[in-house]
Design an enzyme around this catalytic site. Structure first.
Site, PDB file in Angstrom:
ATOM      1  N   THR A  78      -2.391   1.672   6.801  1.00 52.14           N
ATOM      2  CA  THR A  78      -3.150   2.689   6.078  1.00 52.14           C
ATOM      3  C   THR A  78      -2.230   3.676   5.375  1.00 52.14           C
ATOM      4  O   THR A  78      -2.495   4.089   4.242  1.00 52.14           O
ATOM      5  CB  THR A  78      -4.106   3.423   7.031  1.00 52.14           C
ATOM      6  OG1 THR A  78      -4.934   2.453   7.689  1.00 52.14           O
ATOM      7  CG2 THR A  78      -5.002   4.389   6.286  1.00 52.14           C
ATOM      8  N   CYS A  79      -1.144   4.043   6.038  1.00 53.75           N
ATOM      9  CA  CYS A  79      -0.195   4.984   5.421  1.00 53.75           C
ATOM     10  C   CYS A  79       0.432   4.359   4.169  1.00 53.75           C
ATOM     11  O   CYS A  79       0.533   5.010   3.130  1.00 53.75           O
ATOM     12  CB  CYS A  79       0.891   5.378   6.421  1.00 53.75           C
ATOM     13  SG  CYS A  79       0.254   6.178   7.910  1.00 53.75           S
ATOM     14  N   ALA A  80       0.839   3.112   4.292  1.00 57.57           N
ATOM     15  CA  ALA A  80       1.429   2.408   3.148  1.00 57.57           C
ATOM     16  C   ALA A  80       0.419   2.308   2.007  1.00 57.57           C
ATOM     17  O   ALA A  80       0.768   2.511   0.837  1.00 57.57           O
ATOM     18  CB  ALA A  80       1.904   1.020   3.579  1.00 57.57           C
ATOM     19  N   SER A  82      -2.011   4.370   1.333  1.00 55.69           N
ATOM     20  CA  SER A  82      -2.199   5.670   0.682  1.00 55.69           C
ATOM     21  C   SER A  82      -1.060   5.967  -0.292  1.00 55.69           C
ATOM     22  O   SER A  82      -1.292   6.520  -1.369  1.00 55.69           O
ATOM     23  CB  SER A  82      -2.350   6.794   1.709  1.00 55.69           C
ATOM     24  OG  SER A  82      -1.139   7.090   2.360  1.00 55.69           O
TER      25      SER A  82
END
EC number: 1.11.1.24
Length: 165
Positions: free
Chosen positions: A59-61, A63
């Site tokens: 999810t971080c990647a 975003s």
């Protein structure tokens, strides 16, 4: 303190996000070349602060990729992707992905950015990392929008964040 979740399990942050209309507190974050940068280095630019636990999670990647695409070409706007990852990991990720419309910054030294802005998770398996949040500031460093993503595994609301620009 804010209560968020990781896969439905409650986690507490050390505070709450800055108030809309307030001045964003100055910060000292580490760039990919190991130099430091502060809020004053971005005077005159609108900022989207994409804050997350670790660039090495899905999810971080996502975003970082999304903001690279969506906000990278906005006029007078810089996208700062902030985590407690080492600058080497941030640089490796952006290089491998070909992302050049975002600026990755690390809060690894002392976590002061996360602590000051109410982002540090104080319990749960990710304790010590920054929670997933968005802060948008204008050219004068005034907070125009915030989002504390309630479920860490979820993406932020890109459209609402960008709409205030």
């Amino acid at each position: 303190m804010a209560t968020i979740t990781l896969k439905g399990n409650p986690i507490t942050t050390n505070g709450t996000l800055p108030e809309v209309g307030s001045k964003l507190a100055d910060f000292s974050l580490v760039k990919n070349d190991l130099s430091t940068t502060s809020l004053s280095d971005f005077n005159g630019s609108k900022l989207v602060l994409n804050i997350f636990p670790s660039i090495d999670t899905g999810t971080c990647a996502t975003s970082v990729r999304q903001f690279n695409t969506k906000a990278g070409n906005l006029s007078n706007t810089k996208v700062l992707c902030i985590s407690r990852d080492l600058p080497f990991a941030q640089k490796r990720f952006c290089g491998a992905e070909g992302l050049d419309n975002v600026i990755t910054l690390s809060d690894f030294k002392d976590g002061s950015f996360g602590k000051t802005n109410g982002l540090e998770m104080i319990d749960g398996p990710l304790a010590g990392l920054n929670s997933r949040a968005i802060i948008v500031v204008d050219e004068n460093g005034i907070v125009k929008y915030t989002e504390q993503v309630v479920e860490i595994a979820n993406e932020p609301d890109y459209e609402s964040a960008l709409a205030v620009l």
